[in-house]
Design a protein around this motif. Structure first.
Motif, mmCIF file in Angstrom:
data_model
loop_
_atom_site.group_PDB
_atom_site.id
_atom_site.type_symbol
_atom_site.label_atom_id
_atom_site.label_comp_id
_atom_site.label_asym_id
_atom_site.label_seq_id
_atom_site.Cartn_x
_atom_site.Cartn_y
_atom_site.Cartn_z
ATOM 1 N N ILE A 63 0.701 -1.156 -0.059
ATOM 2 C CA ILE A 63 -0.181 0.063 -0.020
ATOM 3 C C ILE A 63 0.878 1.342 0.003
ATOM 4 C CG2 ILE A 63 -1.782 1.215 1.404
ATOM 5 C CD1 ILE A 63 -2.741 -1.391 2.450
ATOM 6 N N ASP A 64 0.429 2.240 -0.850
ATOM 7 C CA ASP A 64 1.278 3.387 -0.846
ATOM 8 C C ASP A 64 1.057 4.362 0.269
ATOM 9 O OD1 ASP A 64 2.661 5.704 -1.553
ATOM 10 O OD2 ASP A 64 1.556 6.166 -3.617
ATOM 11 N N ALA A 78 -12.628 9.398 10.111
ATOM 12 C CA ALA A 78 -11.657 9.681 11.495
ATOM 13 C C ALA A 78 -10.500 8.546 11.154
ATOM 14 C CB ALA A 78 -12.503 9.290 12.445
ATOM 15 N N LEU A 79 -10.225 7.886 10.223
ATOM 16 C CA LEU A 79 -9.504 6.859 10.173
ATOM 17 C C LEU A 79 -8.152 7.549 9.534
ATOM 18 C CD1 LEU A 79 -11.385 3.875 8.687
ATOM 19 C CD2 LEU A 79 -10.813 4.337 11.053
ATOM 20 N N LEU A 83 -6.699 3.494 6.155
ATOM 21 C CA LEU A 83 -7.514 3.491 5.039
ATOM 22 C C LEU A 83 -7.090 2.716 4.140
ATOM 23 C CD1 LEU A 83 -8.287 7.395 4.873
ATOM 24 C CD2 LEU A 83 -9.904 5.581 5.257
ATOM 25 N N TRP A 84 -6.025 2.649 3.672
ATOM 26 C CA TRP A 84 -5.215 1.969 2.515
ATOM 27 C C TRP A 84 -5.341 0.150 2.856
ATOM 28 C CZ3 TRP A 84 -5.574 3.809 -1.802
ATOM 29 C CH2 TRP A 84 -5.230 5.305 -1.965
ATOM 30 N N GLU A 85 -5.087 -0.122 3.906
ATOM 31 C CA GLU A 85 -5.198 -1.425 4.389
ATOM 32 C C GLU A 85 -6.822 -1.867 4.256
ATOM 33 O OE1 GLU A 85 -3.575 -3.108 7.917
ATOM 34 O OE2 GLU A 85 -1.425 -2.070 7.840
ATOM 35 N N PHE A 94 -8.047 -4.900 1.561
ATOM 36 C CA PHE A 94 -8.850 -5.965 2.074
ATOM 37 C C PHE A 94 -10.316 -6.034 1.356
ATOM 38 C CE2 PHE A 94 -12.415 -7.286 5.066
ATOM 39 C CZ PHE A 94 -11.949 -8.750 5.052
ATOM 40 N N VAL A 95 -11.015 -4.576 1.290
ATOM 41 C CA VAL A 95 -12.292 -4.758 0.640
ATOM 42 C C VAL A 95 -12.248 -4.986 -0.872
ATOM 43 C CG1 VAL A 95 -14.051 -3.134 0.061
ATOM 44 C CG2 VAL A 95 -13.172 -3.031 2.326
#
Length: 225
Positions: free
Chosen positions: A154-155, A207-208, A213-215, A219-220
């Motif tokens: 993830i960047d 809030a994240l 967010l990138w992880e 996953f999604v």
């Protein structure tokens, strides 16, 4: 060739067996012919497959002329007719080997052409197969590269855009209940302060932090493929 002889104007005396009622001495007596033969009988034998080759046919035809000379004499008119037919037959027979050779050569050329065509067709099939294999290899390589790109780290060097956050939120809402637990785990692992120790977390995308967010994004995407 026999048919051509049988159409000749001189063929009459040689086209069928000598009639014993008209010429009994042909079969009995001092002038009798020991082995009678005629062109009509030779034709029937030929059609019945009685001759092994052209030389066997010529032997019987020559016997027709020899019998004629024996019975009628060398200087007789019918002997001269036989001589004319004999010359015609021998002339035609002389061309048979050349015609056979020409036919054999033509047959060899046809065989060579068929062989060349088979080889060309086989070569084309092999080339088509090679192209197909190369295309499949390219596709497999592209799929592998896509997979590697999907699994790339993830960047974390940039913030997630508003559109990306919106897509992530929509993706989380599409997850099955079994996958939502992992979403919570990712958030807890990266941001343990959220939820204040309670079992439930209300997901607020804004809030994240960037890493979380990138992880979640990775996953999604993996779940929704």
């Amino acid at each position: 060739l026999l048919n051509e002889l049988l159409r000749h104007q001189y063929v009459g005396p040689f086209a069928a067996p000598v009639d014993p009622r008209i010429y009994p001495s042909y079969y009995e007596g001092p002038r009798a012919v020991a082995d009678p033969i005629d062109l009509g009988s030779i034709k029937k034998n030929l059609e019945a497959g009685a001759y092994a080759n052209a030389d066997a046919v010529k032997t019987d035809v020559d016997r027709v002329w020899a019998n004629c000379r024996q019975y009628n004499g060398e200087e007789s008119e019918i002997a001269r007719m036989a001589e004319t037919l004999e010359g015609l037959f021998d002339e035609k027979m002389a061309t048979i080997p050349q015609e056979l050779e020409a036919e054999e050569e033509a047959s060899r050329r046809r065989d060579d052409q068929r062989k060349d065509k088979r080889e060309r067709d086989l070569l084309k099939q092999m080339q088509d197969m090679q192209r197909q294999m190369m295309e499949m290899q390219k596709q497999q390589l592209a799929m592998q590269q896509q997979g590697m790109a999907a699994e790339a780290p993830i960047d974390l060097s940039r913030d997630m855009t508003y559109e990306e956050k919106t897509q992530l939120s929509a993706g989380i809402n599409k997850l099955k209940s079994d996958n939502l637990g992992r979403v919570v785990s990712i958030i807890r692992e990266n941001m343990p302060s959220l939820g204040n120790g309670t079992d439930e977390i209300e997901v607020d995308i804004n809030a994240l932090d960037r890493k979380t967010l990138w992880e979640l994004h990775r996953f999604v995407n993996a779940c929704l493929k």
